[in-house]
Design a protein around this motif. Structure first.
Motif, PDB file in Angstrom:
ATOM      1  N   THR A   1     -12.646  -0.333   2.200  1.00  0.00           N
ATOM      2  CA  THR A   1     -11.398  -0.761   1.567  1.00  0.00           C
ATOM      3  C   THR A   1     -10.870   0.313   0.610  1.00  0.00           C
ATOM      4  OG1 THR A   1     -12.683  -1.964  -0.118  1.00  0.00           O
ATOM      5  CG2 THR A   1     -11.903  -3.204   1.783  1.00  0.00           C
TER       6      THR A   1
ATOM      7  N   LYS B   1      -9.100   2.819   2.805  1.00  0.00           N
ATOM      8  CA  LYS B   1      -7.843   2.256   3.294  1.00  0.00           C
ATOM      9  C   LYS B   1      -6.738   2.410   2.256  1.00  0.00           C
ATOM     10  CE  LYS B   1      -5.046  -0.040   5.966  1.00  0.00           C
ATOM     11  NZ  LYS B   1      -4.518   0.562   7.208  1.00  0.00           N
TER      12      LYS B   1
ATOM     13  N   GLU C   1      -5.608   6.001   2.191  1.00  0.00           N
ATOM     14  CA  GLU C   1      -4.775   6.325   3.355  1.00  0.00           C
ATOM     15  C   GLU C   1      -3.336   5.884   3.141  1.00  0.00           C
ATOM     16  OE1 GLU C   1      -8.159   6.122   6.905  1.00  0.00           O
ATOM     17  OE2 GLU C   1      -6.929   4.350   6.436  1.00  0.00           O
TER      18      GLU C   1
ATOM     19  N   TYR D   1       0.578  -3.882   4.376  1.00  0.00           N
ATOM     20  CA  TYR D   1      -0.686  -3.392   4.925  1.00  0.00           C
ATOM     21  C   TYR D   1      -1.856  -4.303   4.534  1.00  0.00           C
ATOM     22  CZ  TYR D   1      -1.124  -1.484   0.167  1.00  0.00           C
ATOM     23  OH  TYR D   1      -1.177  -1.342  -1.195  1.00  0.00           O
TER      24      TYR D   1
END
Length: 209
Positions: free
Chosen positions: A39, A42, A45, A191
């Motif tokens: 996580t 993520k 990113e 997201y």
């Protein structure tokens, strides 16, 4: 950053909190209060989607043990990296991992300029005045970022609230940025950090033109 007495107490409490996490979890995502490395990555990113940052000079505000620097290196993204944190144990660990990078206090970092500034997870812990903290921090970082600023926050549009976390309405942040920081702003609330879980945070990209 000008902090009131209570805010200074909050920062002292947070410093103790993160130091204890580091002593418990060591150099890990958990020591920076992430659920896990997956996580954490993520979120990174999403934050770097602000632009192509290859070759840029970047500031990582609240760098912890420099997991963001490690992430960029693993991705093959070459940057001139500076990390800032208020937990000495974090900075010492980060320096040992990334001797090629710079790590310093916020006051020292604000004497320089950067292409982009990044903030991940720093605005999540409950404080006496979270709104003042995130707004003043964003303003300061925007002043030293020549191209843009990327940060994330917990969204108020969730079905579960953790009493220790601060949640904000994305539209409030958008209005603040537009009125007081920059007319060039994008907010992402689309997201998923974890599969099967609806978006519970949002990312903000603030640009200069």
């Amino acid at each position: 950053m000008i902090l009131k007495t209570k805010e200074c107490e909050d920062m002292s409490d947070l410093e103790t909190h993160y130091r204890n996490l580091f002593l418990k979890f060591g150099d890990s995502a958990e020591s920076a209060q992430y659920r896990d490395r997956i996580t954490q990555v993520k979120r990174y990113e999403i934050l770097i989607e602000i632009a192509n940052i290859t070759g840029s000079k970047v500031l990582d505000f609240g760098c912890g043990t420099a997991h963001f620097a490690t992430f960029l290196k693993e991705k093959g993204i070459q940057v001139d990296y500076t990390g800032v944190d208020f937990v000495n144990e974090f900075l010492q660990c980060a320096k040992e991992k990334h001797p090629e990078s710079k790590f310093c206090s916020l006051d020292e970092a604000l004497q320089d300029t950067y292409d982009y500034a990044f903030v991940s997870g720093v605005f999540n812990n409950v404080m006496e005045n979270n709104e003042n903290f995130y707004k003043e921090t964003v303003k300061q970082l925007y002043q030293v970022a020549k191209k843009g600023l990327s940060f994330n926050m917990m969204s108020s549009y969730v079905d579960y609230y953790d009493q220790g976390l601060y949640y904000e309405k994305p539209e409030n942040v958008f209005q603040f940025i537009k009125n007081e920081v920059s007319p060039y702003v994008a907010i992402r609330n689309d997201y998923q950090i974890r599969d099967g879980v609806i978006p519970f945070e949002f990312a903000v990209y603030v640009y200069k033109r």
